[in-house]
Enzyme design. Structure first.
Site, PDB file in Angstrom:
ATOM      1  N   SER A  34       0.890  -1.271  -0.048  1.00  0.00           N
ATOM      2  CA  SER A  34       0.030  -0.008  -0.023  1.00  0.00           C
ATOM      3  C   SER A  34       1.038   1.420  -0.003  1.00  0.00           C
ATOM      4  O   SER A  34       0.341   2.317  -0.711  1.00  0.00           O
ATOM      5  CB  SER A  34      -0.970   0.048   1.444  1.00  0.00           C
ATOM      6  N   ASP A  87      10.517   0.455  -1.973  1.00  0.00           N
ATOM      7  CA  ASP A  87       9.691  -0.639  -1.696  1.00  0.00           C
ATOM      8  C   ASP A  87       9.216  -0.470  -0.316  1.00  0.00           C
ATOM      9  O   ASP A  87      10.006   0.255   0.288  1.00  0.00           O
ATOM     10  CB  ASP A  87      10.379  -1.985  -1.870  1.00  0.00           C
ATOM     11  N   GLY A 101       4.620  -9.284   3.591  1.00  0.00           N
ATOM     12  CA  GLY A 101       3.233  -9.378   3.682  1.00  0.00           C
ATOM     13  C   GLY A 101       2.331  -9.518   2.590  1.00  0.00           C
ATOM     14  O   GLY A 101       1.295  -9.993   2.783  1.00  0.00           O
ATOM     15  N   GLU A 108      10.724  -9.119  -4.947  1.00  0.00           N
ATOM     16  CA  GLU A 108      11.236  -7.881  -4.212  1.00  0.00           C
ATOM     17  C   GLU A 108      12.719  -8.014  -3.846  1.00  0.00           C
ATOM     18  O   GLU A 108      13.602  -7.083  -4.260  1.00  0.00           O
ATOM     19  CB  GLU A 108      10.629  -7.557  -3.104  1.00  0.00           C
TER      20      GLU A 108
END
Length: 229
Positions: A34, A87, A101, A108
């Protein structure tokens, strides 16, 4: 195992702060989550204003967000370098991170560690004195039981991540499963990272040790930037 907490305003400030670092001609790693989503949105606005950049997404989700934002995309194999990666993190203690998560930590880690400069964007709820968040461990489906037993031998408590609004476990973009492994306070993250990496059947874990160059912490009134010395 998505983490909650922190206001959207704080996340927005952190994401936009990192997006402001992107210069013309930059290849940017686009993180997942998010807070990273705010960086992608703002970067898309800058592209619409004429900024020339290329993005390398870390997940299906970040690829979709970047496409919607109008950011030109390449794969990791298509670029010679990644100048800057942006990130998020599930928890930050000093410059050590727990990520995963969104179950995207394997890709990543590939993108973030390849970058010349890795900028982490978080809200204050993700800060901690010592890492204690359960560590996501991506495992081959056939090996999840064996890895779970090995994690218990190392003092952790593994839990197979279950999907929301779907029967069965979470399946990563790579077709694997995720064990969320609770070790309590992680006082030696580098040692634990090496241990997890050495377990047969482990694809990647969510401990990011010695990778972050900057931490941008969004607040209700601004952004606190911490740079590694």
């Amino acid at each position: 195992m998505k983490t909650t907490g922190g206001s959207d305003e704080a996340k927005r400030r952190a994401g936009e702060s990192a997006a402001a670092l992107v210069e013309p001609g930059t290849t940017v790693g686009l993180g997942t989550g998010s807070t990273a989503a705010h960086a992608i949105r703002r970067l898309g606005e800058r592209v619409a204003e004429g900024l020339d950049v290329v993005g390398v997404p870390t997940s299906f989700d970040s690829r979709q967000r970047a496409r919607e934002a109008g950011i030109p995309l390449r794969t990791l194999d298509d670029v010679d370098r990644i100048d800057l990666a942006i990130d998020g993190a599930d928890q930050v203690a000093d410059f050590e991170l727990v990520k995963g998560g969104g179950a995207a930590h394997a890709r990543e880690k590939l993108v973030d560690t390849a970058a010349e400069r890795f900028v982490v964007v978080v809200d204050p709820s993700k800060r901690a004195d010592v890492l204690s968040h359960p560590v996501p461990v991506e495992v081959l489906p056939v090996a999840h039981g064996l890895v779970a037993d090995a994690v218990r031998d190392e003092g952790g408590e593994p839990s197979l991540r279950r999907a929301e609004r779907k029967d069965g476990p979470v399946v990563t973009d790579n077709g694997n499963l995720v064990l969320d492994c609770d070790f309590g306070d992680i006082t030696a993250p580098a040692t634990l990272a090496r241990t997890l990496s050495g377990l047969p059947g482990v694809v990647e874990h969510g401990l990011f040790v010695g990778t972050a160059d900057e931490i941008h912490v969004g607040t209700e009134s601004g952004v606190r930037v911490h740079e590694r010395e």
